[in-house]
Motif scaffolding. Structure first.
Motif, PDB file in Angstrom:
ATOM      1  N   ILE A 174       0.848  -1.189   0.000  1.00 16.22           N
ATOM      2  CA  ILE A 174       0.000   0.000   0.000  1.00 16.22           C
ATOM      3  C   ILE A 174       0.888   1.245   0.000  1.00 16.22           C
ATOM      4  O   ILE A 174       1.750   1.403   0.860  1.00 16.22           O
ATOM      5  N   ILE A 175       0.681   2.095  -1.001  1.00 21.46           N
ATOM      6  CA  ILE A 175       1.443   3.346  -1.116  1.00 21.46           C
ATOM      7  C   ILE A 175       0.456   4.503  -1.025  1.00 21.46           C
ATOM      8  O   ILE A 175      -0.549   4.527  -1.734  1.00 21.46           O
ATOM      9  N   SER A 176       0.740   5.453  -0.129  1.00 20.67           N
ATOM     10  CA  SER A 176      -0.160   6.593   0.087  1.00 20.67           C
ATOM     11  C   SER A 176       0.314   7.808  -0.697  1.00 20.67           C
ATOM     12  O   SER A 176       1.502   8.120  -0.710  1.00 20.67           O
ATOM     13  N   LEU A 177      -0.638   8.474  -1.324  1.00 19.61           N
ATOM     14  CA  LEU A 177      -0.383   9.741  -2.013  1.00 19.61           C
ATOM     15  C   LEU A 177      -1.332  10.786  -1.436  1.00 19.61           C
ATOM     16  O   LEU A 177      -2.456  10.446  -1.035  1.00 19.61           O
ATOM     17  N   PRO A 178      -0.907  12.064  -1.372  1.00 15.02           N
ATOM     18  CA  PRO A 178      -1.709  13.078  -0.672  1.00 15.02           C
ATOM     19  C   PRO A 178      -3.121  13.256  -1.230  1.00 15.02           C
ATOM     20  O   PRO A 178      -4.064  13.466  -0.481  1.00 15.02           O
ATOM     21  N   SER A 179      -3.276  13.177  -2.560  1.00 11.40           N
ATOM     22  CA  SER A 179      -4.591  13.412  -3.159  1.00 11.40           C
ATOM     23  C   SER A 179      -4.621  12.850  -4.572  1.00 11.40           C
ATOM     24  O   SER A 179      -3.594  12.764  -5.243  1.00 11.40           O
ATOM     25  N   HIS A 180      -5.836  12.464  -5.026  1.00 16.96           N
ATOM     26  CA  HIS A 180      -5.969  12.062  -6.431  1.00 16.96           C
ATOM     27  C   HIS A 180      -6.310  13.270  -7.301  1.00 16.96           C
ATOM     28  O   HIS A 180      -6.292  13.187  -8.518  1.00 16.96           O
ATOM     29  N   LEU A 181      -6.617  14.409  -6.661  1.00 22.59           N
ATOM     30  CA  LEU A 181      -6.959  15.618  -7.407  1.00 22.59           C
ATOM     31  C   LEU A 181      -5.695  16.197  -8.046  1.00 22.59           C
ATOM     32  O   LEU A 181      -4.685  16.399  -7.372  1.00 22.59           O
ATOM     33  N   ASN A 182      -5.758  16.400  -9.348  1.00 24.00           N
ATOM     34  CA  ASN A 182      -4.611  16.931 -10.111  1.00 24.00           C
ATOM     35  C   ASN A 182      -3.360  16.065  -9.970  1.00 24.00           C
ATOM     36  O   ASN A 182      -2.240  16.573 -10.048  1.00 24.00           O
ATOM     37  N   VAL A 183      -3.540  14.779  -9.755  1.00 18.15           N
ATOM     38  CA  VAL A 183      -2.389  13.882  -9.634  1.00 18.15           C
ATOM     39  C   VAL A 183      -1.661  13.848 -10.980  1.00 18.15           C
ATOM     40  O   VAL A 183      -2.289  13.876 -12.043  1.00 18.15           O
ATOM     41  N   SER A 184      -0.346  13.809 -10.943  1.00 22.63           N
ATOM     42  CA  SER A 184       0.427  13.833 -12.189  1.00 22.63           C
ATOM     43  C   SER A 184       0.891  12.422 -12.554  1.00 22.63           C
ATOM     44  O   SER A 184       0.971  11.532 -11.698  1.00 22.63           O
ATOM     45  N   TYR A 185       1.222  12.254 -13.823  1.00 23.12           N
ATOM     46  CA  TYR A 185       1.763  10.965 -14.270  1.00 23.12           C
ATOM     47  C   TYR A 185       3.066  10.667 -13.533  1.00 23.12           C
ATOM     48  O   TYR A 185       3.355   9.510 -13.209  1.00 23.12           O
ATOM     49  N   ASP A 187       3.802  11.421 -10.437  1.00 20.52           N
ATOM     50  CA  ASP A 187       3.448  10.868  -9.121  1.00 20.52           C
ATOM     51  C   ASP A 187       3.079   9.394  -9.253  1.00 20.52           C
ATOM     52  O   ASP A 187       3.493   8.552  -8.458  1.00 20.52           O
ATOM     53  N   PHE A 188       2.267   9.102 -10.261  1.00 19.07           N
ATOM     54  CA  PHE A 188       1.813   7.729 -10.515  1.00 19.07           C
ATOM     55  C   PHE A 188       3.003   6.819 -10.805  1.00 19.07           C
ATOM     56  O   PHE A 188       3.149   5.749 -10.211  1.00 19.07           O
ATOM     57  N   PHE A 189       3.879   7.256 -11.721  1.00 22.98           N
ATOM     58  CA  PHE A 189       4.996   6.409 -12.120  1.00 22.98           C
ATOM     59  C   PHE A 189       6.018   6.258 -10.994  1.00 22.98           C
ATOM     60  O   PHE A 189       6.636   5.195 -10.837  1.00 22.98           O
ATOM     61  N   SER A 190       6.164   7.308 -10.191  1.00 23.55           N
ATOM     62  CA  SER A 190       7.055   7.242  -9.034  1.00 23.55           C
ATOM     63  C   SER A 190       6.565   6.170  -8.045  1.00 23.55           C
ATOM     64  O   SER A 190       7.359   5.425  -7.467  1.00 23.55           O
ATOM     65  N   ALA A 191       5.240   6.071  -7.863  1.00 17.18           N
ATOM     66  CA  ALA A 191       4.673   5.035  -6.978  1.00 17.18           C
ATOM     67  C   ALA A 191       4.952   3.649  -7.548  1.00 17.18           C
ATOM     68  O   ALA A 191       5.270   2.709  -6.799  1.00 17.18           O
ATOM     69  N   LEU A 192       4.853   3.492  -8.869  1.00 20.83           N
ATOM     70  CA  LEU A 192       5.169   2.201  -9.499  1.00 20.83           C
ATOM     71  C   LEU A 192       6.648   1.849  -9.297  1.00 20.83           C
ATOM     72  O   LEU A 192       6.988   0.681  -9.077  1.00 20.83           O
ATOM     73  N   HIS A 193       7.510   2.859  -9.360  1.00 17.25           N
ATOM     74  CA  HIS A 193       8.941   2.652  -9.105  1.00 17.25           C
ATOM     75  C   HIS A 193       9.166   2.147  -7.687  1.00 17.25           C
ATOM     76  O   HIS A 193       9.955   1.227  -7.457  1.00 17.25           O
ATOM     77  N   ARG A 194       8.467   2.775  -6.728  1.00 16.94           N
ATOM     78  CA  ARG A 194       8.602   2.349  -5.322  1.00 16.94           C
ATOM     79  C   ARG A 194       8.148   0.906  -5.158  1.00 16.94           C
ATOM     80  O   ARG A 194       8.778   0.108  -4.455  1.00 16.94           O
ATOM     81  N   TYR A 195       7.052   0.549  -5.819  1.00 21.59           N
ATOM     82  CA  TYR A 195       6.555  -0.829  -5.746  1.00 21.59           C
ATOM     83  C   TYR A 195       7.570  -1.798  -6.353  1.00 21.59           C
ATOM     84  O   TYR A 195       7.860  -2.849  -5.785  1.00 21.59           O
TER      85      TYR A 195
END
Length: 204
Positions: A174-185, A187-195
């Motif tokens: 489980i990876i937490s991000l501050p908000s889905h509002l105006n989320v950038s690609y 941010d998304f790809f960085s979370a995939l990198h962490r995973y």
């Protein structure tokens, strides 16, 4: 697609969990399309008020619009199957299967599965000793045809998944991000990198 291939590992099933009060159809649609584009086969969308599920046609319209905008002429290669229409097991090349979930697909689904098992025991089709993880998995309808989530992206300030598939996420990253509002690609790809970088020990 090349971004997905560049990662050491890619989740097969990703959950997108919104804990904020005001869900954005446009931002959620972008996240789903990004999942499709990098090659994630199964995507679950969840908010604790069930807003996306009640308005799933609006979400689907937004996803199709974003496909055109983000993938352009390439979008015919990427199709999304709406699993809430009972076609959960049709997954083709470059195709993502989407399930929109609400709290009724969590604890309530486990209760229903337990009741169904008790009925089978009462009708002598099963014995109580038959109950194990696999039997319960098969009785749960909310994720029929879906593997357990490998990764959940949780959006918002609440430090909880608020009832998202409690049975299925025992081994989920489980990876937490501050908000889905105006989320950038990014941010998304960085979370995939962490995973991709995390070492899953499976309780060892």
């Amino acid at each position: 697609r090349s971004d997905g291939r560049a990662l050491q590992k890619l989740p097969v099933h990703m959950g997108l969990v919104v804990t904020e009060e005001e869900p954005s159809y446009a931002d959620m649609a972008s996240l789903v399309v990004w999942c499709m584009a990098v090659g994630i086969s199964y995507v679950s969308v969840y908010d604790h008020n069930g807003i996306f599920k009640r308005n799933n046609s609006r979400l689907m319209d937004e996803i199709l619009k974003q496909q055109q905008e983000l993938l352009g002429l390439d979008c015919s290669k990427y199709t999304v199957e709406f699993a809430n229409q009972d076609k959960a097991d049709q997954v083709l090349n470059c195709q993502s299967t989407l399930k929109v979930l609400s709290p009724e697909d969590g604890k309530a689904d486990i209760v229903k599965a337990a009741q169904n098992f008790c009925q089978l025991v009462a009708q002598q089709q099963r014995t109580y000793t038959d109950l194990d993880v696999n039997v319960l998995d098969n009785l749960l309808s909310s994720t029929n045809g879906f593997p357990d989530p490998d990764l959940v992206l949780k959006f918002g300030p609440v430090d909880s998944t608020l009832g998202f598939l409690p049975w299925h996420i025992r081994l989920t990253e489980i990876i937490s991000l501050p908000s889905h509002l105006n989320v950038s690609y990014e941010d998304f790809f960085s979370a995939l990198h962490r995973y991709a970088a995390c070492e899953q020990r499976w309780g060892k």
